[in-house]
Design a protein around this motif. Structure first.
Motif, PDB file in Angstrom:
ATOM      1  N   GLU A  21       0.837  -1.078   0.097  1.00 55.31           N
ATOM      2  CA  GLU A  21       0.071   0.088   0.005  1.00 55.31           C
ATOM      3  C   GLU A  21       0.880   1.328  -0.075  1.00 55.31           C
ATOM      4  O   GLU A  21       0.661   2.457  -0.604  1.00 55.31           O
ATOM      5  CB  GLU A  21      -0.939   0.099   1.190  1.00 55.31           C
ATOM      6  CG  GLU A  21      -2.041   1.138   1.167  1.00 55.31           C
ATOM      7  CD  GLU A  21      -3.027   0.742  -0.070  1.00 55.31           C
ATOM      8  OE1 GLU A  21      -3.684   1.707  -0.650  1.00 55.31           O
ATOM      9  OE2 GLU A  21      -3.129  -0.435  -0.336  1.00 55.31           O
ATOM     10  N   ASP A  25       1.123   4.585  -2.755  1.00 57.45           N
ATOM     11  CA  ASP A  25       0.996   5.996  -2.101  1.00 57.45           C
ATOM     12  C   ASP A  25       2.341   6.683  -2.505  1.00 57.45           C
ATOM     13  O   ASP A  25       1.976   7.945  -3.089  1.00 57.45           O
ATOM     14  CB  ASP A  25       0.839   5.987  -0.792  1.00 57.45           C
ATOM     15  CG  ASP A  25      -0.758   5.413  -0.351  1.00 57.45           C
ATOM     16  OD1 ASP A  25      -1.515   5.322  -1.122  1.00 57.45           O
ATOM     17  OD2 ASP A  25      -0.610   5.039   0.865  1.00 57.45           O
ATOM     18  N   GLN A  26       3.452   5.862  -2.503  1.00 55.70           N
ATOM     19  CA  GLN A  26       4.595   6.656  -2.993  1.00 55.70           C
ATOM     20  C   GLN A  26       4.780   6.804  -4.623  1.00 55.70           C
ATOM     21  O   GLN A  26       5.141   8.215  -4.813  1.00 55.70           O
ATOM     22  CB  GLN A  26       5.789   5.906  -2.637  1.00 55.70           C
ATOM     23  CG  GLN A  26       7.171   6.540  -2.787  1.00 55.70           C
ATOM     24  CD  GLN A  26       7.153   7.742  -1.750  1.00 55.70           C
ATOM     25  OE1 GLN A  26       6.773   7.487  -0.735  1.00 55.70           O
ATOM     26  NE2 GLN A  26       8.065   8.779  -2.204  1.00 55.70           N
ATOM     27  N   GLU A  29       2.492   9.931  -5.085  1.00 54.50           N
ATOM     28  CA  GLU A  29       3.355  11.295  -4.797  1.00 54.50           C
ATOM     29  C   GLU A  29       4.405  11.705  -5.600  1.00 54.50           C
ATOM     30  O   GLU A  29       4.565  12.755  -5.963  1.00 54.50           O
ATOM     31  CB  GLU A  29       3.777  11.067  -3.097  1.00 54.50           C
ATOM     32  CG  GLU A  29       4.466  12.280  -2.520  1.00 54.50           C
ATOM     33  CD  GLU A  29       5.186  11.871  -1.267  1.00 54.50           C
ATOM     34  OE1 GLU A  29       6.356  12.476  -0.972  1.00 54.50           O
ATOM     35  OE2 GLU A  29       4.388  11.049  -0.345  1.00 54.50           O
TER      36      GLU A  29
END
Length: 92
Positions: A21, A25-26, A29
């Protein structure tokens, strides 16, 4: 330049340390940071080195995602996209 898939050991270690997860998310970003940097570059607020740095982050995350989703699956999708692009380029 080495292939993105030459870093499988780093991708595996990242997954083990932070989890799947967190990698998604990274990736989001890093893509957002590249988008912002490109906007700043167009306005002359950052130089091409800043773009290259953010692009490197995105490429690393692309390799991570390719590792997570499966190299063959991504390679097949890339081939489909390239074929479509070639068709568009050949069109009048």
């Amino acid at each position: 330049m080495q292939s993105l898939m030459d870093y499988r050991h780093i991708y595996q270690a990242s997954l083990q340390k932070w989890g799947e997860e967190a990698q998604y998310d990274q990736a989001v970003e890093e893509c957002a940071e590249l988008i912002a940097t490109l906007k700043h570059y167009k306005r002359g607020r950052v130089d091409s080195e800043a773009v290259a740095d953010e692009l490197a982050d995105v490429l690393l995350m692309a390799g991570q995602l390719m590792f997570m989703l499966g190299e063959e699956r991504v390679a097949a999708a890339l081939e489909r996209k390239l074929q479509r692009l070639q068709m568009h380029l050949a069109a009048p």
